[in-house]
Motif scaffolding. Structure first.
Motif, PDB file in Angstrom:
ATOM      1  N   ILE A 143       4.677  -3.871  -4.082  1.00  0.00           N
ATOM      2  CA  ILE A 143       4.208  -2.791  -3.220  1.00  0.00           C
ATOM      3  C   ILE A 143       4.992  -1.498  -3.425  1.00  0.00           C
ATOM      4  N   PRO A 144       6.332  -1.501  -3.358  1.00  0.00           N
ATOM      5  CA  PRO A 144       7.054  -0.231  -3.563  1.00  0.00           C
ATOM      6  C   PRO A 144       6.810   0.379  -4.938  1.00  0.00           C
ATOM      7  N   GLN A 145       6.744  -0.457  -5.968  1.00  0.00           N
ATOM      8  CA  GLN A 145       6.493   0.049  -7.319  1.00  0.00           C
ATOM      9  C   GLN A 145       5.139   0.739  -7.400  1.00  0.00           C
ATOM     10  N   LEU A 146       4.107   0.095  -6.862  1.00  0.00           N
ATOM     11  CA  LEU A 146       2.765   0.670  -6.941  1.00  0.00           C
ATOM     12  C   LEU A 146       2.647   1.929  -6.088  1.00  0.00           C
ATOM     13  N   GLU A 147       3.286   1.955  -4.925  1.00  0.00           N
ATOM     14  CA  GLU A 147       3.226   3.167  -4.101  1.00  0.00           C
ATOM     15  C   GLU A 147       3.880   4.338  -4.820  1.00  0.00           C
ATOM     16  N   ALA A 148       4.990   4.085  -5.505  1.00  0.00           N
ATOM     17  CA  ALA A 148       5.657   5.159  -6.236  1.00  0.00           C
ATOM     18  C   ALA A 148       4.805   5.648  -7.394  1.00  0.00           C
ATOM     19  N   GLU A 149       4.088   4.741  -8.033  1.00  0.00           N
ATOM     20  CA  GLU A 149       3.265   5.116  -9.182  1.00  0.00           C
ATOM     21  C   GLU A 149       1.938   5.747  -8.776  1.00  0.00           C
ATOM     22  N   LEU A 150       1.256   5.150  -7.810  1.00  0.00           N
ATOM     23  CA  LEU A 150      -0.083   5.608  -7.419  1.00  0.00           C
ATOM     24  C   LEU A 150      -0.029   6.718  -6.374  1.00  0.00           C
ATOM     25  N   ARG A 151       1.087   6.823  -5.660  1.00  0.00           N
ATOM     26  CA  ARG A 151       1.319   7.871  -4.673  1.00  0.00           C
ATOM     27  C   ARG A 151       0.343   7.806  -3.499  1.00  0.00           C
ATOM     28  N   ILE A 152       0.000   6.592  -3.137  1.00  0.00           N
ATOM     29  CA  ILE A 152      -0.804   6.309  -1.952  1.00  0.00           C
ATOM     30  C   ILE A 152      -0.247   5.043  -1.308  1.00  0.00           C
ATOM     31  N   PRO A 153      -0.513   4.812  -0.019  1.00  0.00           N
ATOM     32  CA  PRO A 153      -0.090   3.556   0.588  1.00  0.00           C
ATOM     33  C   PRO A 153      -0.741   2.359  -0.105  1.00  0.00           C
ATOM     34  N   VAL A 154       0.024   1.322  -0.292  1.00  0.00           N
ATOM     35  CA  VAL A 154      -0.475   0.070  -0.865  1.00  0.00           C
ATOM     36  C   VAL A 154      -0.323  -1.009   0.207  1.00  0.00           C
ATOM     37  N   LEU A 155      -1.443  -1.580   0.594  1.00  0.00           N
ATOM     38  CA  LEU A 155      -1.478  -2.624   1.614  1.00  0.00           C
ATOM     39  C   LEU A 155      -1.794  -3.952   0.949  1.00  0.00           C
ATOM     40  N   SER A 156      -1.233  -5.024   1.481  1.00  0.00           N
ATOM     41  CA  SER A 156      -1.594  -6.341   0.979  1.00  0.00           C
ATOM     42  C   SER A 156      -1.943  -7.245   2.151  1.00  0.00           C
ATOM     43  N   ALA A 157      -2.628  -8.342   1.838  1.00  0.00           N
ATOM     44  CA  ALA A 157      -3.122  -9.228   2.892  1.00  0.00           C
ATOM     45  C   ALA A 157      -1.986  -9.792   3.744  1.00  0.00           C
ATOM     46  N   ASN A 158      -0.949 -10.304   3.112  1.00  0.00           N
ATOM     47  CA  ASN A 158       0.159 -10.871   3.886  1.00  0.00           C
ATOM     48  C   ASN A 158       0.923  -9.793   4.639  1.00  0.00           C
ATOM     49  N   GLN A 159       1.054  -8.632   4.027  1.00  0.00           N
ATOM     50  CA  GLN A 159       1.762  -7.527   4.684  1.00  0.00           C
ATOM     51  C   GLN A 159       1.071  -7.124   5.983  1.00  0.00           C
ATOM     52  N   VAL A 160      -0.250  -6.869   5.927  1.00  0.00           N
ATOM     53  CA  VAL A 160      -0.938  -6.403   7.136  1.00  0.00           C
ATOM     54  C   VAL A 160      -1.000  -7.498   8.186  1.00  0.00           C
ATOM     55  N   THR A 161      -1.063  -8.765   7.763  1.00  0.00           N
ATOM     56  CA  THR A 161      -1.085  -9.865   8.728  1.00  0.00           C
ATOM     57  C   THR A 161       0.197  -9.897   9.539  1.00  0.00           C
ATOM     58  N   MET A 162       1.329  -9.833   8.857  1.00  0.00           N
ATOM     59  CA  MET A 162       2.613  -9.867   9.557  1.00  0.00           C
ATOM     60  C   MET A 162       2.837  -8.587  10.359  1.00  0.00           C
ATOM     61  N   TRP A 163       2.463  -7.444   9.800  1.00  0.00           N
ATOM     62  CA  TRP A 163       2.576  -6.174  10.528  1.00  0.00           C
ATOM     63  C   TRP A 163       1.759  -6.227  11.815  1.00  0.00           C
ATOM     64  N   GLY A 164       0.530  -6.713  11.719  1.00  0.00           N
ATOM     65  CA  GLY A 164      -0.337  -6.758  12.892  1.00  0.00           C
ATOM     66  C   GLY A 164       0.154  -7.725  13.956  1.00  0.00           C
ATOM     67  N   ALA A 165       0.653  -8.896  13.520  1.00  0.00           N
ATOM     68  CA  ALA A 165       1.146  -9.878  14.488  1.00  0.00           C
ATOM     69  C   ALA A 165       2.412  -9.378  15.178  1.00  0.00           C
ATOM     70  N   LEU A 166       3.363  -8.868  14.402  1.00  0.00           N
ATOM     71  CA  LEU A 166       4.618  -8.393  14.990  1.00  0.00           C
ATOM     72  C   LEU A 166       4.394  -7.171  15.873  1.00  0.00           C
ATOM     73  N   ARG A 167       3.419  -6.359  15.506  1.00  0.00           N
ATOM     74  CA  ARG A 167       3.100  -5.171  16.304  1.00  0.00           C
ATOM     75  C   ARG A 167       2.719  -5.571  17.726  1.00  0.00           C
ATOM     76  N   ARG A 168       2.042  -6.700  17.858  1.00  0.00           N
ATOM     77  CA  ARG A 168       1.635  -7.160  19.185  1.00  0.00           C
ATOM     78  C   ARG A 168       2.815  -7.644  20.014  1.00  0.00           C
ATOM     79  N   LEU A 169       3.944  -7.871  19.373  1.00  0.00           N
ATOM     80  CA  LEU A 169       5.170  -8.230  20.078  1.00  0.00           C
ATOM     81  C   LEU A 169       6.083  -7.033  20.275  1.00  0.00           C
ATOM     82  N   GLY A 170       5.652  -5.868  19.802  1.00  0.00           N
ATOM     83  CA  GLY A 170       6.497  -4.692  19.887  1.00  0.00           C
ATOM     84  C   GLY A 170       7.649  -4.724  18.892  1.00  0.00           C
ATOM     85  N   ILE A 171       7.466  -5.456  17.787  1.00  0.00           N
ATOM     86  CA  ILE A 171       8.509  -5.628  16.774  1.00  0.00           C
ATOM     87  C   ILE A 171       8.022  -5.035  15.456  1.00  0.00           C
ATOM     88  N   ARG A 172       8.911  -4.366  14.736  1.00  0.00           N
ATOM     89  CA  ARG A 172       8.566  -3.797  13.445  1.00  0.00           C
ATOM     90  C   ARG A 172       8.752  -4.831  12.344  1.00  0.00           C
TER      91      ARG A 172
END
Length: 264
Positions: A205-234
């Motif tokens: 993800i960091p490599q592709l964001e630096a190269e493509l210069r856009i946010p890069v999202l992945s399935a596992n990333q958004v799943t964990m982000w979304g679940a932790l967000r509901r707990l108020g955790i980053r």
């Protein structure tokens, strides 16, 4: 030696995760999770079906979800996550919402999130209206993902897919990077989404964001982000745009690397 003065292990907050029977990347999910959160995983029952729309429907049936969530209730998670992209987009937006409702009901009204639902939340968070896709799927499964995204009013501007029906977790990082480069045309997308929770993505993800210069999202990333967000955790991760606002500002390219303007 008496260690009673330590007071026991640190209190943990729990995320209950329902994954398909063939999910192989448990360790990748943990990499987005801070030390005071535990993941409690359970899997759907095995069915002898290759990765396809048919399998996506089987692993997302409401009875299957309800049984899995009830199995997790003994460890008292605070939030529920369904970690499968195709299983959560195969029924469209209405189907995804119905899955969340069933999980919440079976879990005693706990908050619930799916991979595909978290994807739409992440695109909204980042203000994205155009997205490019990378998938390991066949063309039919990839088109179903495009239909789901289009229902949310987001335009798919490019895609690259592999046509795999098994052993997706064995795809090397270099193949993921190659697909990303094929999917994204310069200036055409606000973000790239790499689909499938069984596709390894954490370190690219960091490599592709630096190269493509856009946010890069992945399935596992958004799943964990979304679940932790509901707990108020980053969620934690190395300089990823979804997780860190500072990572959303790419510095200007050096003048010598910019494409020259056209002359008349």
């Amino acid at each position: 030696m008496d260690v009673s003065f330590l007071g026991g292990p640190r209190p943990q907050r729990g995320v209950g995760v329902v994954a398909p029977f063939d999910f192989a990347l448990d360790r990748e999910l943990w990499r987005w999770v801070p030390d005071d959160v535990s993941l409690h995983l359970t899997r759907t029952p095995f069915v002898p079906v290759e990765v396809s729309l048919g399998l996506a429907r089987l692993v997302s049936e409401h009875q299957t979800l309800g049984d899995a969530v009830r199995a997790l209730s003994a460890v008292a998670p605070e939030v529920l996550a369904y970690a499968c992209t195709s299983g959560s987009f195969v029924g469209g937006i209405a189907g995804e919402r119905s899955m969340c409702a069933e999980m919440s009901r079976s879990g005693g009204e706990l908050p619930a999130v799916t991979t595909s639902g978290a994807l739409l939340e992440a695109l909204t968070e980042l203000g994205c209206e155009r997205v490019a896709l990378v998938t390991p799927y066949t063309v039919s499964v990839t088109r179903a993902l495009e239909t789901y995204i289009a229902q949310a009013g987001i335009r798919v501007t490019g895609r690259a897919y592999m046509g795999l029906t098994r052993h997706i977790w064995k795809v090397p990082y270099r193949d993921v990077v190659d697909m990303a480069r094929r999917a994204v045309r310069p200036g055409s997308a606000d973000a790239l989404f790499i689909s499938c929770t069984n596709l390894p993505t954490y370190d690219v993800i960091p490599q592709l964001e630096a190269e493509l210069r856009i946010p890069v999202l992945s399935a596992n990333q958004v799943t964990m982000w979304g679940a932790l967000r509901r707990l108020g955790i980053r969620a934690v991760g190395p300089y990823q745009a979804l997780l860190d606002e500072a990572a959303r500002d790419w510095p200007a390219l050096p003048a010598q690397t910019q494409e020259p303007e056209e002359t008349q």
